[in-house]
Write a protein that holds these residues in place. Sequence first.
Motif, PDB file in Angstrom:
ATOM      1  N   ALA A  91      32.100  40.858  35.920  1.00  0.00           N
ATOM      2  CA  ALA A  91      33.532  40.714  36.197  1.00  0.00           C
ATOM      3  C   ALA A  91      33.782  40.944  37.681  1.00  0.00           C
ATOM      4  O   ALA A  91      32.897  41.360  38.429  1.00  0.00           O
ATOM      5  N   VAL A  92      35.016  40.707  38.090  1.00  0.00           N
ATOM      6  CA  VAL A  92      35.405  40.897  39.491  1.00  0.00           C
ATOM      7  C   VAL A  92      35.155  42.343  39.921  1.00  0.00           C
ATOM      8  O   VAL A  92      34.721  42.597  41.044  1.00  0.00           O
ATOM      9  N   SER A  93      35.379  43.279  39.041  1.00  0.00           N
ATOM     10  CA  SER A  93      35.163  44.686  39.379  1.00  0.00           C
ATOM     11  C   SER A  93      33.699  44.944  39.739  1.00  0.00           C
ATOM     12  O   SER A  93      33.410  45.741  40.627  1.00  0.00           O
ATOM     13  N   ASP A  94      32.763  44.281  39.073  1.00  0.00           N
ATOM     14  CA  ASP A  94      31.348  44.399  39.440  1.00  0.00           C
ATOM     15  C   ASP A  94      31.130  43.867  40.846  1.00  0.00           C
ATOM     16  O   ASP A  94      30.385  44.456  41.634  1.00  0.00           O
ATOM     17  N   PHE A  95      31.771  42.747  41.167  1.00  0.00           N
ATOM     18  CA  PHE A  95      31.571  42.127  42.471  1.00  0.00           C
ATOM     19  C   PHE A  95      31.972  43.067  43.601  1.00  0.00           C
ATOM     20  O   PHE A  95      31.253  43.190  44.595  1.00  0.00           O
ATOM     21  N   GLU A  96      33.092  43.742  43.463  1.00  0.00           N
ATOM     22  CA  GLU A  96      33.564  44.620  44.531  1.00  0.00           C
ATOM     23  C   GLU A  96      32.524  45.689  44.862  1.00  0.00           C
ATOM     24  O   GLU A  96      32.198  45.912  46.024  1.00  0.00           O
ATOM     25  N   TYR A  97      31.991  46.329  43.847  1.00  0.00           N
ATOM     26  CA  TYR A  97      30.986  47.369  44.060  1.00  0.00           C
ATOM     27  C   TYR A  97      29.690  46.768  44.605  1.00  0.00           C
ATOM     28  O   TYR A  97      29.125  47.266  45.577  1.00  0.00           O
ATOM     29  N   GLU A  98      29.210  45.702  43.962  1.00  0.00           N
ATOM     30  CA  GLU A  98      27.943  45.108  44.358  1.00  0.00           C
ATOM     31  C   GLU A  98      28.004  44.485  45.753  1.00  0.00           C
ATOM     32  O   GLU A  98      27.019  44.480  46.486  1.00  0.00           O
TER      33      GLU A  98
END
Length: 157
Positions: A91-98
């Motif tokens: 999800a987008v939330s994964d992208f921010e962290y990664e």
Amino acid sequence: MKNAVYPGSFDPITNGHLDVIKRSAKIFDKVIVAVLNNPNKNPMFSLEERVELIKYATADVENVEIHCFSGLLVDYVKEKKIDVIIKGLRAVSDFEYEFQMALMNKKLDEDVETLFMTTSSKYSYLSSSIVKEVFKFGGCIKGLVPEIVIEKMRSKL
């Protein structure tokens, strides 16, 4: 020869992880699944158990190796002469962290490249944490993790 690493805690490995591993194995000559030994986490499975579960789940994929590591990923990448870090995104939330992690890795070593691979949509909601929580409360996790993981989780609880 292009080698890639897919790092994570894999506690436990899910079918979403396997999706990324198998698709990555079609792109790269060798994919190393690097199981992180994170002293800040309290895993359900020991490092050795996680490695064994992943070996079992990926036995049919010839160009996958399972290793362990601790410390900085960029140091591991340099030591093993790896070309690319693979990061699975749900999800987008994964992208921010990664994305932040990829930029930090690039700052630490400008030769490090990160490839973001989205999981198949049928696994976009799946995480090891959710699997453990559902299992602890008696929910069905069939089809979310390899059968061997379900057997091992039953023996743990």
